[in-house]
Every structure is written in C-alpha cells, then in structure tokens.
Enzyme design. Sequence first.
Site, PDB file in Angstrom:
ATOM      1  N   GLU A  74       1.028  -1.042   0.109  1.00 55.52           N
ATOM      2  CA  GLU A  74      -0.260   0.022  -0.153  1.00 55.52           C
ATOM      3  C   GLU A  74       1.088   1.147   0.188  1.00 55.52           C
ATOM      4  O   GLU A  74       0.075   1.921   0.400  1.00 55.52           O
ATOM      5  CB  GLU A  74      -0.875   0.301   1.404  1.00 55.52           C
ATOM      6  CG  GLU A  74      -2.164  -1.154   0.935  1.00 55.52           C
ATOM      7  CD  GLU A  74      -2.715  -1.187   0.612  1.00 55.52           C
ATOM      8  OE1 GLU A  74      -3.201  -0.314  -1.074  1.00 55.52           O
ATOM      9  OE2 GLU A  74      -4.253  -1.897   0.251  1.00 55.52           O
ATOM     10  N   TYR A 120     -20.627  13.433  18.800  1.00 57.55           N
ATOM     11  CA  TYR A 120     -19.712  14.589  18.885  1.00 57.55           C
ATOM     12  C   TYR A 120     -18.006  13.837  18.456  1.00 57.55           C
ATOM     13  O   TYR A 120     -17.430  14.845  17.822  1.00 57.55           O
ATOM     14  CB  TYR A 120     -20.213  15.415  19.699  1.00 57.55           C
ATOM     15  CG  TYR A 120     -18.797  14.795  21.191  1.00 57.55           C
ATOM     16  CD1 TYR A 120     -17.948  15.203  21.646  1.00 57.55           C
ATOM     17  CD2 TYR A 120     -19.854  14.495  22.467  1.00 57.55           C
ATOM     18  CE1 TYR A 120     -17.042  14.708  22.719  1.00 57.55           C
ATOM     19  CE2 TYR A 120     -18.747  14.399  23.034  1.00 57.55           C
ATOM     20  CZ  TYR A 120     -17.964  14.521  23.432  1.00 57.55           C
ATOM     21  OH  TYR A 120     -17.224  14.009  24.770  1.00 57.55           O
TER      22      TYR A 120
END
Length: 219
Positions: free
Chosen positions: A75, A115
């Site tokens: 990757e 949140y």
Amino acid sequence: MLQTDTHLATELLQTAQQLQQAGLNKGTSGNVSVRNATGFLITPSGVPVDALSATTMVQMGLDGIAETDKKPSSEWRFHRDILQQRPEVNAVVHTHSMFATTLACSHREIPAFHYMIAVAGGANIRCAPYALFGSQALSDAAIEALKARKACLLANHGVIALGKDLAEALSIAIEVENLAEQYWRALQLGTPYILSEVEMQAVFAQFKGYSSWADPLET
C-alpha cells in the site's frame, strides 16, 4: 541509517506493535509510515508484527523508489500520495480493524451520530469506493475521501488515519475504531440521531485548543 531515522524506525515499530496489541491489526494486515528528511519510512510487505524490527523498516523516496533489497508494503502508493499532497501530515496508519472494516464492507460512512466524529476533522468519516489493494486507483479514491479529513474508511478493505506524528495517527485510528463499534451497535437499535451542522460547529468551537487532533478542517 542516520540517528534520527533510527529513532523514527523504532517509533514505527512501536506503532505497528501497538496496533496489534490494540486488536486493530492481525498477522500481516495493515501498515504504517512516517515522513523523514528523504521521503518516508514504511513497514515492509508480508512481515508479521512479531518478526519486525527497526532495521526491517523500508526507506522510500516520494518518487516511489524503495531502498535496495527491501520490499515496502503493497500500500505504499497511498502513503506516498498522502505525504506528497498533505504537508501537515507526517504519519499514516492503515488498519483492518473489525468494526470500521465491517462498516466499510457495507460501503457506509460514519455520520455525526456522536460528537467525537470531530476527531476525523469534519462532520463525517467518509468511505472511499472500492479499488484493488495496492493500486493507484485505491490511492486516488483514498485521497478524495480524505479531503479535509484525518481519517477515512476504504470500501471492502479497512481504514486510513493521519496525524502530525505517529502518536496522533495511532490515537485517531483507535478512536475511529471505537466510533465504528458504537455506530454499529447504535444501528442495531434503529436509526441513530445525527447531529446537525450547527451542533457539530458548536463541538468544534468547544474543542478549539483542547486537542490538536480535534482542530476542524475545511469541508
């Protein structure tokens, strides 16, 4: 290897070990990189964490050329492209963590159900469309999903988390997995309430100066 690079290679090793200890990666899955003066250091391809050492880390240039006789993670392209395009980023963590990957296999983003989504820099954690692992197409998809974000999911694959250093990237990767598990569990009860843009802006205002990883990014 320069003394500074030896220190970075040791940090890279420790981060890979911490990812395994936290259960975010298993076997040879996942990879980690950190910027240095001549490009970046990245974990090698196909080596289990238990067999890694500071000396097995692979030096790469931003031209994509790896040091002789070492094979970087498959990757490396998205690591290279992220570090090229995001000067504020110095570390990249890639995991196949259980709950985030489960959501990614359903091509789900993680919305502002909590949140703490602010940890990723915005009001959601996007899911990049599927592309073959190790390909330039995957890197391109990840770059798009990471616009103004510090983390994204990769469809049918895993997670990328970014940081100003390895400690921040690791912290964000751990928090994303925590959020993914909470969201997955909330989905078992029905459709979670999603915080509004106004509510999320208030979160960013409250977080301002609280922690650097919570600094809002432009959408």
